[in-house]
Each structure stands twice: as structure tokens, then as C-alpha cells.
Design a protein around this motif. Structure first.
Motif, PDB file in Angstrom:
ATOM      1  N   ASN A  67       2.479  -5.933 -13.399  1.00 28.15           N
ATOM      2  CA  ASN A  67       2.788  -4.873 -12.459  1.00 28.15           C
ATOM      3  C   ASN A  67       4.221  -5.038 -11.958  1.00 28.15           C
ATOM      4  O   ASN A  67       4.647  -6.130 -11.610  1.00 28.15           O
ATOM      5  CB  ASN A  67       1.804  -4.932 -11.285  1.00 28.15           C
ATOM      6  CG  ASN A  67       1.942  -3.756 -10.346  1.00 28.15           C
ATOM      7  OD1 ASN A  67       2.934  -3.633  -9.650  1.00 28.15           O
ATOM      8  ND2 ASN A  67       0.938  -2.904 -10.327  1.00 28.15           N
ATOM      9  N   LYS A 107       0.822  -1.216   0.000  1.00 30.39           N
ATOM     10  CA  LYS A 107       0.000   0.000   0.000  1.00 30.39           C
ATOM     11  C   LYS A 107       0.855   1.266   0.000  1.00 30.39           C
ATOM     12  O   LYS A 107       0.442   2.303  -0.527  1.00 30.39           O
ATOM     13  CB  LYS A 107      -0.933  -0.008   1.210  1.00 30.39           C
ATOM     14  CG  LYS A 107      -2.061  -1.030   1.121  1.00 30.39           C
ATOM     15  CD  LYS A 107      -2.979  -0.944   2.330  1.00 30.39           C
ATOM     16  CE  LYS A 107      -4.147  -1.913   2.207  1.00 30.39           C
ATOM     17  NZ  LYS A 107      -5.065  -1.816   3.369  1.00 30.39           N
ATOM     18  N   ASP A 108       2.047   1.173   0.578  1.00 31.33           N
ATOM     19  CA  ASP A 108       2.940   2.337   0.627  1.00 31.33           C
ATOM     20  C   ASP A 108       3.498   2.709  -0.742  1.00 31.33           C
ATOM     21  O   ASP A 108       4.136   3.763  -0.886  1.00 31.33           O
ATOM     22  CB  ASP A 108       4.103   2.065   1.589  1.00 31.33           C
ATOM     23  CG  ASP A 108       3.661   2.094   3.047  1.00 31.33           C
ATOM     24  OD1 ASP A 108       2.580   2.639   3.325  1.00 31.33           O
ATOM     25  OD2 ASP A 108       4.392   1.544   3.902  1.00 31.33           O
ATOM     26  N   THR A 109       3.289   1.854  -1.753  1.00 23.44           N
ATOM     27  CA  THR A 109       3.791   2.155  -3.097  1.00 23.44           C
ATOM     28  C   THR A 109       2.797   2.992  -3.909  1.00 23.44           C
ATOM     29  O   THR A 109       2.996   3.207  -5.102  1.00 23.44           O
ATOM     30  CB  THR A 109       4.070   0.853  -3.882  1.00 23.44           C
ATOM     31  OG1 THR A 109       2.828   0.176  -4.150  1.00 23.44           O
ATOM     32  CG2 THR A 109       4.996  -0.061  -3.101  1.00 23.44           C
ATOM     33  N   GLU A 110       1.744   3.479  -3.263  1.00 19.72           N
ATOM     34  CA  GLU A 110       0.669   4.162  -3.987  1.00 19.72           C
ATOM     35  C   GLU A 110       1.173   5.292  -4.877  1.00 19.72           C
ATOM     36  O   GLU A 110       0.705   5.495  -5.994  1.00 19.72           O
ATOM     37  CB  GLU A 110      -0.372   4.698  -3.004  1.00 19.72           C
ATOM     38  CG  GLU A 110      -1.558   5.345  -3.688  1.00 19.72           C
ATOM     39  CD  GLU A 110      -2.680   5.678  -2.727  1.00 19.72           C
ATOM     40  OE1 GLU A 110      -3.758   6.120  -3.201  1.00 19.72           O
ATOM     41  OE2 GLU A 110      -2.492   5.506  -1.500  1.00 19.72           O
ATOM     42  N   ASN A 111       2.123   6.045  -4.394  1.00 19.74           N
ATOM     43  CA  ASN A 111       2.641   7.179  -5.174  1.00 19.74           C
ATOM     44  C   ASN A 111       3.938   6.852  -5.911  1.00 19.74           C
ATOM     45  O   ASN A 111       4.636   7.762  -6.385  1.00 19.74           O
ATOM     46  CB  ASN A 111       2.860   8.378  -4.246  1.00 19.74           C
ATOM     47  CG  ASN A 111       1.565   8.854  -3.617  1.00 19.74           C
ATOM     48  OD1 ASN A 111       0.536   8.947  -4.284  1.00 19.74           O
ATOM     49  ND2 ASN A 111       1.603   9.152  -2.322  1.00 19.74           N
ATOM     50  N   GLN A 112       4.239   5.573  -6.014  1.00 15.90           N
ATOM     51  CA  GLN A 112       5.469   5.142  -6.685  1.00 15.90           C
ATOM     52  C   GLN A 112       5.215   5.054  -8.192  1.00 15.90           C
ATOM     53  O   GLN A 112       5.011   3.984  -8.747  1.00 15.90           O
ATOM     54  CB  GLN A 112       5.896   3.780  -6.117  1.00 15.90           C
ATOM     55  CG  GLN A 112       7.210   3.243  -6.677  1.00 15.90           C
ATOM     56  CD  GLN A 112       7.599   1.948  -6.019  1.00 15.90           C
ATOM     57  OE1 GLN A 112       8.085   1.932  -4.898  1.00 15.90           O
ATOM     58  NE2 GLN A 112       7.393   0.830  -6.693  1.00 15.90           N
ATOM     59  N   VAL A 113       5.233   6.188  -8.846  1.00 14.85           N
ATOM     60  CA  VAL A 113       4.945   6.258 -10.282  1.00 14.85           C
ATOM     61  C   VAL A 113       6.172   6.788 -11.008  1.00 14.85           C
ATOM     62  O   VAL A 113       6.742   7.822 -10.635  1.00 14.85           O
ATOM     63  CB  VAL A 113       3.738   7.172 -10.564  1.00 14.85           C
ATOM     64  CG1 VAL A 113       3.457   7.231 -12.062  1.00 14.85           C
ATOM     65  CG2 VAL A 113       2.510   6.670  -9.813  1.00 14.85           C
ATOM     66  N   THR A 142       4.047   0.787 -11.763  1.00 17.20           N
ATOM     67  CA  THR A 142       5.097   0.629 -10.757  1.00 17.20           C
ATOM     68  C   THR A 142       4.550   0.788  -9.346  1.00 17.20           C
ATOM     69  O   THR A 142       5.298   0.699  -8.375  1.00 17.20           O
ATOM     70  CB  THR A 142       6.226   1.646 -10.983  1.00 17.20           C
ATOM     71  OG1 THR A 142       5.675   2.970 -11.028  1.00 17.20           O
ATOM     72  CG2 THR A 142       6.960   1.352 -12.289  1.00 17.20           C
ATOM     73  N   SER A 143       3.247   1.028  -9.233  1.00 20.63           N
ATOM     74  CA  SER A 143       2.577   1.086  -7.936  1.00 20.63           C
ATOM     75  C   SER A 143       1.690  -0.137  -7.795  1.00 20.63           C
ATOM     76  O   SER A 143       0.982  -0.531  -8.725  1.00 20.63           O
ATOM     77  CB  SER A 143       1.722   2.352  -7.827  1.00 20.63           C
ATOM     78  OG  SER A 143       0.885   2.279  -6.682  1.00 20.63           O
ATOM     79  N   ALA A 196       5.720  -3.303  -9.347  1.00 22.94           N
ATOM     80  CA  ALA A 196       5.979  -2.724  -8.028  1.00 22.94           C
ATOM     81  C   ALA A 196       6.899  -3.588  -7.172  1.00 22.94           C
ATOM     82  O   ALA A 196       7.631  -3.069  -6.330  1.00 22.94           O
ATOM     83  CB  ALA A 196       4.657  -2.489  -7.303  1.00 22.94           C
TER      84      ALA A 196
END
Length: 355
Positions: A293, A252-258, A281-282, A295
Motif C-alpha cells: 500500500n 482514515k482521511d485517505t479514503e478517497n485518495q485514489v 493509494t488509500s 498511502a
């Protein structure tokens, strides 16, 4: 000389077969070493039916050999006529009753487990707050890779299924293109994934995978689906519930990993320029992307499901996917410079959620 060689052909074939089959007992892959409730129950049923078939074979062989020895012509003479037992009610009852009993011994547990393992009614159960009581994973099979969505948590991953141990995990199975089949040999039997309907079943994972070779159980596509069917593998990481909850939180912490094409990181910029249209990548999101995906790419066990997970194989795969998985839908990026390819590989290896 040739006659002597021919005499040893059969023992040599048996020895070679035994050598080949000796590699089928790995606990991360073998159906003969079940690591889950479903696999264990199916294995017990296999043992039961095999023993009954072996018993039938032995009885038939014994009767056959006894008849050959007892009634051989050299012993009884040319004129001997055996006793006529046609119409014997006793014999007819015996050879009718015995198969019925054996079939019942096989049928009763088979029917029981068929209904037990097919019961997915608990999949829809929720607690007082509306939260699902059991983990449900939506599995989508594609040419030639696997997508795993966790609708309860709003996350998605690919190629590596992550599940908790010691609880039922329910699966919704479907295919995006052609018919495939979802199978984790050490955990339980296979189930088809179809384009036009949804199949459901559950598995139970008893053992944590961290102590296994490569730290994973192996999953396979068990339905011939195209030229790269044999390469359509996925891996399964099993862990205790606390570790699984930690993994979910990290996802969930990868939400802004774009990926950003204006990034100062050359690999991220090159990825955003060439790959972001197909690969997220999120991990936060839903299924439906054209490509897997990314991520958790750095945490994965393999490149493209079967290649060793290293930089060289990433570069080779991106340059020419058809060479390694014929028929897959990823285009070749052979026009990228060596510097861009190296940078993209480094960027992908850095995409991790596990410590």
C-alpha cells in the motif's frame, strides 16, 4: 618473521571481532539494549542463564587447574597413588545436587516467562460497547515486504509499522507465500509467520522512536525465505497514544485518495496507468493487495525496505526491481519514459499522512 606474525594472529582476531561487535549496540536494533517489556524480560533471562553458565565454567576451570598444580607428577613423584574416592556418597550427592539446583534456577523463570509471554487471551477482550481493549495488528509477510492491517480502524499500511507506546500491542502473524519470521530485535524475540496457521503474540513499546537514528526501530525477517531474505526489512514508528490516534485519523482521511489516470498531475496519471493494479493509494481497506500500500509512501524511511528514501532510488527501483531485490514479484517498468518515471517518483513522495 613468520613466527612473530603467527604469535599475534589470535590477539588481532580478537581486536577485529571486538571492533565488529561494537556496532551491535545501537538502541534501534540491538537485543542487548531492550526498549520494551518483553525484550527486557527476555534479556534478563539471557543474563541469568549466561551467569550460571559462566559460573559452571569458572568452577570447572578452577578445579582443573587446582588438580594440575596439586597432583602434578614432578611434585608427588612417579609412585604416588591418589586416594580412591569411588563410591563416595558425599561426592555423588554433591555433583548430582548442584546441577539439579542450577537447572531449577534456570527452569523456573524460563517456564514462567514462556507462559506469560505466550498468553494472548486479552487479545479478544472488548469493552461494554464492543470495542477491543487492546490494539491488534494483523501482519502478513510476503516476498519480500510486510503488510500491516489494523482491523479495529479499517486501515492498512506496508513496510512501516506504527504503534502506540506504553501498552500491549497484539499481533496476528501469517505468511502469504513461504515461511518468514517477524522480529524487532530491540523490542522482543522473533515469531514465525506460517502459511497454514496463525501465530499470535504481544509486544510492549516503551520508547518513542522519534529521537532514534532515522526515527524508527528496525525490524527484520529472521527466517531464510529466499534470495532477498537479507533485504526483507521493515521499520517501526512508536509514538504516544494521542499521536497514534492522530495518525489513525489521518490514515482514515485517505479514503478517497485514489489515483486517476485522467488526472492533470502527470505522476498520478502515470501511476494510475501502470501501477494501480497492484498498489493502493488509500490506507482505508483490507489486506490482500499484490503490492505494498502506497498511502504513506512519502513518510517512509526507506525505498524497498533498505534503499535511501530519495527520488533516484525510486526511479531505479521501478525500472529494475530484480536488480535490487532478486526474487521479488514486482515486474520491471523499463519501458516507461524518463519523464513518466520522474513524475511517478514525485507523486509517490507526495503521498503522506504525517505532518
Amino acid at each position: 618473521m613468520m613466527k612473530g606474525l603467527k604469535k599475534w594472529r589470535f590477539p588481532a582476531m580478537l581486536a577485529a571481532l571486538a571492533l565488529v561487535l561494537s556496532g551491535c549496540g545501537e538502541n534501534y536494533l540491538s537485543t542487548l539494549r531492550p526498549a520494551g517489556e518483553v525484550g527486557r524480560e527476555q534479556f534478563n533471562l539471557l543474563i541469568l542463564t549466561s551467569l550460571i553458565m559462566l559460573l559452571v565454567i569458572l568452577v570447572v576451570v578452577v578445579i582443573y587447574v587446582a588438580a594440575l598444580v596439586k597432583f602434578r607428577r614432578s611434585r608427588l613423584g612417579e609412585d604416588h597413588m591418589p586416594q580412591d574416592v569411588e563410591g563416595s556418597h558425599k561426592l555423588e550427592f554433591i555433583w548430582t545436587a548442584i546441577p539439579i539446583v542450577l537447572l531449577l534456577i534456570i527452569a523456573i523463570p524460563t517456564v514462567y516467562y514462556t507462559y506469560k509471554l505466550g498468553d494472548v487471551s486479552a487479545m479478544e477482550k472488548a469493552d461494554e460497547e464492543g470495542n477491543p481493549e487492546h490494539l491488534v495488528v494483523d501482519v502478513t509477510a510476503k516476498l519480500y515486504w510486510w503488510e500491516f492491517e489494523y482491523p479495529e480502524y479499517g486501515i492498512v499500511t506496508a513496510q512501516e509499522l506504527v504503534v502506540p507506546t506504553d501498552e500491549k500491542v497484539y499481533f496476528n502473524l501469517k505468511a502469504a507465500d513461504v515461511k518468514h519470521s517477524f522480529w524487532i530485535p530491540a523490542i522482543g524475540g522473533k515469531m514465525d509467520t506460517n502459511v497454514d496457521n496463525l501465530n499470535k503474540f504481544y509486544l510492549v513499546f516503551d520508547e518513542e522512536s522519534k529521537d532514534l537514528k532515522d526515527g524508527v526501530f528496525y525490524g527484520k525477517c529472521a527466517e531464510l525465505c529466499g534470495p532477498s531474505h537479507a533485504l526483507m526489512d521493515f521499520k517501526v514508528k512508536t509514538m504516544n497514544r494521542d499521536d497514534f490516534d492522530g495518525w489513525v485519523a489521518a490514515m482514515k482521511d485517505t479514503e478517497n485518495q485514489v489515483a486517476d489516470k485522467d488526472s492533470s498531475d502527470a505522476g498520478e496519471a502515470a501511476f494510475a496507468q501502470s501501477c494501480i493494479g497492484c498498489h493502493a493509494t488509500s490506507a482505508v481497506g483490507s489486506t490482500g493487495a499484490a503490492g505494498p500500500n502506497m498511502a504513506t509512501f512519502g513518510d517512509r524511511n526507506r525505498v524497498a525496505g533498505y534503499l535511501d528514501h530519495n527520488k533516484e532510488n525510486i526511479v531505479n527501483w521501478v525500472q529494475d526491481p530484480q536488480k535490487y531485490k532478486p526474487g521479488n514479484l514486482m515486474p520491471a517498468f523499463d519501458s516507461l519514459s524518463d519523464e513518466d518515471l520522474d513524475a511517478i517518483a514525485d507523486y509517490l513522495l507526495g503521498l503522506k499522512v504525517e505532518e
